[in-house]
Motif scaffolding. Sequence first.
Motif, PDB file in Angstrom:
ATOM      1  N   GLN A   1       0.825  -1.212   0.000  1.00 19.37           N
ATOM      2  CA  GLN A   1       0.000   0.000   0.000  1.00 19.37           C
ATOM      3  C   GLN A   1       0.859   1.262   0.000  1.00 19.37           C
TER       4      GLN A   1
ATOM      5  N   ASP B   1       2.027   1.868  -3.475  1.00 17.04           N
ATOM      6  CA  ASP B   1       0.961   2.480  -4.282  1.00 17.04           C
ATOM      7  C   ASP B   1       0.853   3.976  -3.991  1.00 17.04           C
ATOM      8  N   ILE B   2       1.005   4.341  -2.714  1.00 20.75           N
ATOM      9  CA  ILE B   2       0.926   5.757  -2.323  1.00 20.75           C
ATOM     10  C   ILE B   2       2.071   6.549  -2.954  1.00 20.75           C
TER      11      ILE B   2
ATOM     12  N   ILE C   1       1.178   7.140  -6.560  1.00 21.87           N
ATOM     13  CA  ILE C   1       0.178   8.215  -6.647  1.00 21.87           C
ATOM     14  C   ILE C   1       0.843   9.569  -6.427  1.00 21.87           C
TER      15      ILE C   1
ATOM     16  N   LEU D   1      -6.574  13.299  -8.126  1.00 20.41           N
ATOM     17  CA  LEU D   1      -6.465  12.167  -7.209  1.00 20.41           C
ATOM     18  C   LEU D   1      -7.196  10.949  -7.777  1.00 20.41           C
ATOM     19  N   CYS D   2      -8.366  11.173  -8.343  1.00 23.76           N
ATOM     20  CA  CYS D   2      -9.128  10.072  -8.956  1.00 23.76           C
ATOM     21  C   CYS D   2      -8.334   9.434 -10.094  1.00 23.76           C
TER      22      CYS D   2
ATOM     23  N   LYS E   1      -5.431   7.334  -8.776  1.00 25.67           N
ATOM     24  CA  LYS E   1      -5.885   6.035  -8.254  1.00 25.67           C
ATOM     25  C   LYS E   1      -6.249   5.092  -9.398  1.00 25.67           C
TER      26      LYS E   1
ATOM     27  N   LEU F   1      -3.428   3.225 -11.191  1.00 22.98           N
ATOM     28  CA  LEU F   1      -2.949   1.985 -10.567  1.00 22.98           C
ATOM     29  C   LEU F   1      -3.727   0.784 -11.086  1.00 22.98           C
TER      30      LEU F   1
END
Length: 233
Positions: free
Chosen positions: A28, A31-32, A35, A162-163, A166, A169
Amino acid sequence: IKNRKLNSRKLQKLSEIIDDVSNEVSSQLMDIRIISNFLNSEDKKITGGHKVDLDVIYDNVFKKEWMNNFTEEINKDIQYGMDESLFETLKTFSTELESFPTLEEKLKEAFYRTGGTRGNRLEVRDLLNPKSYYGLKFSIKSAQGNKTAGSTSQTYSAIALLCMAKLSLIDKTSNSKVRKGIRYMAIDEAEGLGSNFDMLYNIAKANDYQILSLSINPNKIDAENQNIYLLHN
């Protein structure tokens, strides 16, 4: 000795679960970072030189290190267990937890003994929840790095970014290629976004998104590739 071996097997299974949690936390956080890199690239600036930030917060969360310490101790005990004479006499991490009958109690005590602080309300489900090991803060920052509330259009643009970050990914396959598909970016009140609309349009074009926008007056940006539909009473 049989009880010790049974206890050791229970802790070994628990160690495998904790290792899974630790790996999920690492996944996680990766992934951050992806982003954050997406949001911090030069083409993602919104009006006034503002940028969107996604910061990882480690205040008031569990420290991930205890999980690594726990699995290391259990692995040591497994090695000692191969030698019967050592297993009978050596005071191992597993034998120290032997007096705690349930797995829940063993897990809590293991947490305390491997770096965790003793709290009044420690719940097992929290220890096994990857999101208990980090926090996130999403914000808009000025060109000088100061946090700001942002205007309506800047906030809208920040959420849209932000959308997209995400979704990027999900779009990526294991070999980092983008999956085939039809991608839409829906933008309401597009006319009020000003130059932020241009920024979103450029990002959409670069990432193979079609834009569906609704506004009182249409944004005419690409006559050859743009369809305008008028709604009448």
